[in-house]
Design a protein around this motif. Sequence first.
Motif, PDB file in Angstrom:
ATOM      1  N   ARG A  30       0.471  -1.174  -0.118  1.00  0.00           N
ATOM      2  CA  ARG A  30      -0.294   0.169   0.395  1.00  0.00           C
ATOM      3  C   ARG A  30       1.153   1.373  -0.217  1.00  0.00           C
ATOM      4  O   ARG A  30       0.815   1.883   0.772  1.00  0.00           O
ATOM      5  CB  ARG A  30      -1.381   0.054   1.241  1.00  0.00           C
ATOM      6  CG  ARG A  30      -1.632  -1.291   1.417  1.00  0.00           C
ATOM      7  CD  ARG A  30      -2.854  -0.850   2.532  1.00  0.00           C
ATOM      8  NE  ARG A  30      -3.134  -1.295   3.633  1.00  0.00           N
ATOM      9  CZ  ARG A  30      -2.512  -0.684   4.769  1.00  0.00           C
ATOM     10  NH1 ARG A  30      -3.751   0.150   4.711  1.00  0.00           N
ATOM     11  NH2 ARG A  30      -2.022  -0.696   5.243  1.00  0.00           N
ATOM     12  N   ARG A  31       1.893   1.347  -1.433  1.00  0.00           N
ATOM     13  CA  ARG A  31       2.679   2.765  -1.255  1.00  0.00           C
ATOM     14  C   ARG A  31       1.970   3.607  -1.736  1.00  0.00           C
ATOM     15  O   ARG A  31       1.209   3.713  -2.585  1.00  0.00           O
ATOM     16  CB  ARG A  31       3.992   2.230  -2.026  1.00  0.00           C
ATOM     17  CG  ARG A  31       4.707   3.267  -2.222  1.00  0.00           C
ATOM     18  CD  ARG A  31       6.359   3.016  -2.985  1.00  0.00           C
ATOM     19  NE  ARG A  31       5.358   2.910  -4.271  1.00  0.00           N
ATOM     20  CZ  ARG A  31       6.363   2.536  -5.342  1.00  0.00           C
ATOM     21  NH1 ARG A  31       7.589   2.851  -4.764  1.00  0.00           N
ATOM     22  NH2 ARG A  31       6.461   2.869  -7.024  1.00  0.00           N
ATOM     23  N   ASN A  32       2.512   4.688  -0.432  1.00  0.00           N
ATOM     24  CA  ASN A  32       1.493   6.004  -1.108  1.00  0.00           C
ATOM     25  C   ASN A  32       1.463   7.132  -1.199  1.00  0.00           C
ATOM     26  O   ASN A  32       1.534   7.506  -2.112  1.00  0.00           O
ATOM     27  CB  ASN A  32       1.066   6.127   0.938  1.00  0.00           C
ATOM     28  CG  ASN A  32      -0.055   7.573   0.642  1.00  0.00           C
ATOM     29  OD1 ASN A  32       0.404   9.001   1.054  1.00  0.00           O
ATOM     30  ND2 ASN A  32      -1.211   7.358   0.435  1.00  0.00           N
ATOM     31  N   CYS A  33       3.205   7.476  -0.930  1.00  0.00           N
ATOM     32  CA  CYS A  33       4.408   8.440  -0.939  1.00  0.00           C
ATOM     33  C   CYS A  33       5.417   8.084  -1.140  1.00  0.00           C
ATOM     34  O   CYS A  33       6.331   7.033  -0.315  1.00  0.00           O
ATOM     35  CB  CYS A  33       3.709   9.614  -0.685  1.00  0.00           C
ATOM     36  SG  CYS A  33       2.529  10.662   0.052  1.00  0.00           S
ATOM     37  N   MET A  34       6.183   8.422  -1.865  1.00  0.00           N
ATOM     38  CA  MET A  34       8.024   8.395  -2.129  1.00  0.00           C
ATOM     39  C   MET A  34       8.309   9.891  -1.901  1.00  0.00           C
ATOM     40  O   MET A  34       7.582  10.836  -2.795  1.00  0.00           O
ATOM     41  CB  MET A  34       7.650   7.854  -3.504  1.00  0.00           C
ATOM     42  CG  MET A  34       7.693   6.669  -4.011  1.00  0.00           C
ATOM     43  SD  MET A  34       8.855   5.474  -2.377  1.00  0.00           S
ATOM     44  CE  MET A  34      10.068   5.925  -2.882  1.00  0.00           C
ATOM     45  N   GLY A  35       9.456  10.384  -1.207  1.00  0.00           N
ATOM     46  CA  GLY A  35       9.850  11.617  -0.801  1.00  0.00           C
ATOM     47  C   GLY A  35      11.499  11.436  -1.024  1.00  0.00           C
ATOM     48  O   GLY A  35      12.067  10.158  -0.419  1.00  0.00           O
ATOM     49  N   SER A  53       0.250   9.422  -4.178  1.00  0.00           N
ATOM     50  CA  SER A  53      -1.191   8.964  -5.216  1.00  0.00           C
ATOM     51  C   SER A  53      -0.626   8.091  -6.700  1.00  0.00           C
ATOM     52  O   SER A  53      -1.828   8.598  -7.061  1.00  0.00           O
ATOM     53  CB  SER A  53      -2.127   9.937  -4.955  1.00  0.00           C
ATOM     54  OG  SER A  53      -2.617  10.016  -4.226  1.00  0.00           O
ATOM     55  N   GLY A  54       0.623   7.213  -6.846  1.00  0.00           N
ATOM     56  CA  GLY A  54       0.390   6.798  -7.796  1.00  0.00           C
ATOM     57  C   GLY A  54       1.376   7.847  -9.258  1.00  0.00           C
ATOM     58  O   GLY A  54       1.425   7.432 -10.203  1.00  0.00           O
ATOM     59  N   GLY A  55       1.866   8.926  -8.472  1.00  0.00           N
ATOM     60  CA  GLY A  55       2.199  10.203  -8.827  1.00  0.00           C
ATOM     61  C   GLY A  55       0.839  10.832  -9.988  1.00  0.00           C
ATOM     62  O   GLY A  55       1.800  10.970 -10.468  1.00  0.00           O
TER      63      GLY A  55
END
Length: 126
Positions: A30-35, A53-55
């Motif tokens: 459930r990856r939500n954000c990459m930062g 949100s998937g980009g």
Amino acid sequence: QVQLVESGGGSAEAGETLRLSCAASGYIERRNCMGWFRQAPGKEREGVAAICSGGGSTYYADSVKGRFTISQDNAKNTLYLQMNSLKADDTAMYYCAARAGFTYYRWDYAPGYNYWGQGTQVTVSS
């Protein structure tokens, strides 16, 4: 086991460009954000940019808007940070982070991220 490995840091002159990469391995449920976050000596860790949100949504710190661009290549499971017009104030250790699951935390709330890389140093001389 999730691993985030940053690369692309180094030294640059003010006005130059660097591109950071973050290679992710392992499954983030459930990856939500990459930062991207950064921390300069004697300062708190601060959010630089995030893609969520998937980009579908991107966020930037005011200090980097118009100069930095965050992107991701899902096929390569890699996150990027294109840094243009670098300034001396951009000097810091840069960290990649991943957030799993839904949360009401702001994108730049560091404790809300579950996984962190080891960091890559960016040094900009004026």
